[in-house]
Scaffold this motif. Structure first.
Motif, short mmCIF file in Angstrom:
data_model
loop_
_atom_site.label_atom_id
_atom_site.label_comp_id
_atom_site.label_asym_id
_atom_site.label_seq_id
_atom_site.Cartn_x
_atom_site.Cartn_y
_atom_site.Cartn_z
N THR A 151 -22.71 -30.99 3.47
CA THR A 151 -22.10 -32.21 4.02
C THR A 151 -22.70 -33.42 3.32
OG1 THR A 151 -21.79 -31.19 6.19
CG2 THR A 151 -21.74 -33.61 6.09
N ALA B 48 -30.43 -39.59 8.13
CA ALA B 48 -29.30 -39.09 7.35
C ALA B 48 -28.04 -39.12 8.21
CB ALA B 48 -29.58 -37.67 6.88
N VAL B 49 -27.03 -39.81 7.73
CA VAL B 49 -25.77 -39.93 8.45
C VAL B 49 -24.66 -39.33 7.60
CG1 VAL B 49 -24.14 -41.50 9.54
CG2 VAL B 49 -26.58 -42.03 9.55
N PRO B 50 -23.90 -38.36 8.14
CA PRO B 50 -22.80 -37.76 7.37
C PRO B 50 -21.75 -38.80 7.00
CG PRO B 50 -23.33 -36.42 9.28
CD PRO B 50 -24.07 -37.70 9.46
N CYS C 31 -24.17 -36.95 2.86
CA CYS C 31 -24.81 -37.88 3.80
C CYS C 31 -25.39 -39.06 3.05
CB CYS C 31 -25.93 -37.18 4.58
SG CYS C 31 -25.43 -35.76 5.56
#
Length: 642
Positions: free
Chosen positions: A624, A556-558, A626
């Motif tokens: 956030t 998971a990447v913001p 993601c």
């Protein structure tokens, strides 16, 4: 129940033949009601091919045509014209005994026959055959026989609910027949959807004839499943598929499931209204040339907004290169049954066609059909693929609704669609007269790059521009629902979509027009057209197979950094998810696709806007946003998903 009235045209340039047959057949019909195939037949004389063609184009009661084999016209050309106008009609050719040419596409009668009662029964039998509902009738007869149920489902014909103090209300709301038609595969007289051999197969054969296919298969879990079955059948072991970026998500899912290599075609856009149109023809042909090893081309015709392709040249081009063609006609099951709507996909040579019978015809939700015209069709293998996706406990009422929907289109589809097209025309005029709302034309809606592609617009789908009212489409949608009890199909930022279907009534028309007139009087004049939605960014490269990306390890990447700006660490990573803004429901990302700066910024802007657009496939961790990316596809540290 009322007995339907039907017309049979008799056409001949020979006055003696024409007079004798029309008089004899009408006399036989008066004296032999049982020989008329369940309707009241009236035979009408026509003395020229032109006259009977005019009749076919206007008479909704017409069910059959008797053609004098000595008409003198080019019979083959005449019969082709009839087929193009009214494919559902039964056509009989009255030929002399020594005739050399036998037309296999029509039924033959002896021109010198004088037993008009026998002729009547022959014609009536053909009409009755088309009007059969073999599965629906068997289901009805079984229900009315009131058998004791010692089998699934557990409600046992509704007996578990009917007298309950807690749930009887649900039973009475739904009605007894929704429960006593909900039966089990244990009832063998109702055949098996998985391996049909009697009434279901009979119903499917009648559907194939009605819709112009070689084979038809009933599907009880929607066109989403139908599309997956076809992709599995043709490319289940891998291969290359050419597909519209804006195709239904079921095709995108099939690409993931079966390890197919996609070649995506960029969707066209009319930004003023947020309409995504068909792919320009030249773009399709170039993709075919660039990927001659593709096994399948998938197109959507018509689209949600009513655009349909000039399919024949595209399909012919694909076939010349050995590429099969699937056309998703989920929104166009009615296209076969009115000359103003043809040619449809099967007319144009498609190998496979999927239709959501429930969308525009009289079938229950999830009831769909697969039509097959592939000359290389392997029915055994296809059925095995179909059975992998079909429930072993299908809903029998849904199957019956497919049978009945087919009958309705076979017997009165032309008349019903003529009524629908007329209603749509009157609605356009009445809505335009409000001064605040207007129905968009094809020229208004069509992206400019499609201007020369022969695109047409389904007249039963009305897109209403609300811009001049000073209101946005969601405000109008809400007012129609809350103040007038009117539910619409869909909206964009400044348009409403209204579907005119077989179930549209004059009362519904009156109430919609009245509501829009009232809203037009109280709306403040303005211009909403400047508030354009964000267009989908350009397609980026797909670096690995969607299946590999989706089923592999992911992180998971913001989308944004700590300062809420776009996170630079996500740029260049490979998406592991299908990310779909809805509406319009077109993927911004598919698994294996490079996340470009434009795509990431587009998704972040949509998320921040909070304007009612859902972003399917977007993760939220601690508030956030993601994206799940392929593990290791970007260098910075990320939050592992586990």
């Amino acid at each position: 129940m009322p007995i339907p009235s039907s017309h049979v045209a008799v056409v001949s340039a020979d006055p003696a033949f024409l007079g004798a047959w029309v008089e004899g057949l009408n006399s036989a019909a008066q004296s032999d009601p049982a020989g008329q195939g369940g309707s009241t037949l009236t035979f009408i004389a026509h003395n020229s091919a032109e006259s009977v063609l005019d009749c076919a184009a206007s008479d909704g009661l017409l069910q059959a045509i008797v053609v004098d084999g000595l008409l003198g016209a080019d019979l083959d050309a005449f019969l082709q014209q009839l087929q193009a106008l009214r494919a559902e009609l039964d056509v009989f050719l009255a030929m002399p005994a020594d005739a050399a040419d036998i037309h296999s596409s029509v039924e033959l009668l002896h021109r010198d026959e004088s037993n008009y009662s026998q002729l009547l029964r022959h014609i009536g039998s053909a009409i009755a055959e088309r009007g059969r509902t073999p599965f629906a009738d068997t289901l009805r007869d079984y229900v009315y026989s009131a058998k004791d149920a010692w089998h699934t489902p557990g409600h046992s014909g509704g007996d578990s609910l009917r007298d309950s103090p807690w749930v009887a209300e649900f039973y009475h709301m739904m009605g007894e027949h929704i429960f006593n038609t909900d039966l089990s595969v244990s009832v063998q007289v109702l055949d098996s959807l998985l391996e049909p051999h009697s009434v279901i197969q009979d119903a499917q054969d009648l559907a194939a004839r009605a819709f112009g296919a070689n084979h038809t298969f009933f599907v009880t879990n929607g066109t989403s499943t139908a599309n997956k079955v076809i992709v599995q059948h043709l490319l289940g072991g891998g291969g290359k598929i050419i597909l519209d970026q804006a195709c239904h998500k079921s095709i995108h899912h099939a690409v993931i499931l079966f390890g197919v290599e996609p070649v995506y075609l960029q969707a066209s856009l009319k930004p003023e209204y947020g309409f995504y149109g068909p792919v320009p023809r030249q773009r399709i042909l170039e993709a075919i040339d660039a990927h001659p090893d593709a096994g399948l081309l998938v197109l959507t015709s018509c689209t949600y907004d009513g655009f349909y392709y000039d399919l024949e040249p595209i399909i012919a081009y694909a076939h010349e290169r050995g590429i099969k063609v699937l056309v998703d006609e989920a929104w166009y099951a009615h296209g076969r049954f009115h000359p103003d709507l043809r040619p449809n996909a099967l007319d144009s040579g498609a190998d496979y066609v999927t239709q959501s019978t429930h969308k525009m015809l009289s079938a229950f939700s999830q009831a769909s059909m697969i039509h097959v015209a592939d000359p290389d069709f392997d029915e055994h293998r296809f059925r095995e693929h179909l059975n992998m996706h079909t429930s072993t406990s299908p809903q029998y009422a849904m199957i019956a609704s497919l049978d009945v929907a087919r009958k309705q289109m076979s017997m009165e589809g032309f008349a019903q669609l003529s009524r629908c097209i007329d209603i749509a025309r009157r609605l356009r005029e009445a809505i335009d007269e409000t001064g605040m709302f207007r129905v968009l034309s094809l020229e208004d809606m069509l992206p400019g790059e499609l201007a020369d592609d022969g695109i047409r617009l389904d007249p039963t789908k009305l897109s209403i521009d609300v811009s001049a009212s000073g209101l946005n489409a969601r405000q109008v949608q809400l007012a129609l629902f809350e103040d007038y009890g009117i539910q619409l199909e869909k909206v964009t930022h400044n348009t409403l979509t209204v579907l005119v279907t077989l179930g549209t009534t004059e009362g519904k028309v009156m109430r919609l027009v009245n509501a829009l007139r009232t809203l037009a009087r109280v709306a403040g004049a303005g211009d909403e057209s400047g508030r354009l939605p964000q267009a989908l960014p350009p397609l980026s490269a797909i670096e690995i197979l969607p299946r590999t990306a989706y089923f592999g390890a992911g992180d998971a990447v913001p989308l944004c950094s700590a300062d809420y700006s776009l996170n630079p660490r996500i740029i260049g990573a490979l998406s592991a998810e299908q990310v779909v803004p809805y509406p319009p429901g077109i993927p911004a990302l598919v698994p294996g696709q490079v996340i470009s700066r434009e795509i990431a910024a587009f998704l972040l802007d949509l998320y921040r806007a909070s304007n009612g657009i859902e972003i399917h496939g977007l993760l939220c961790e601690d508030d956030t946003p993601c994206l799940r990316v392929v593990a290791g596809s970007q260098p910075a540290a990320v939050t592992a998903l586990g």
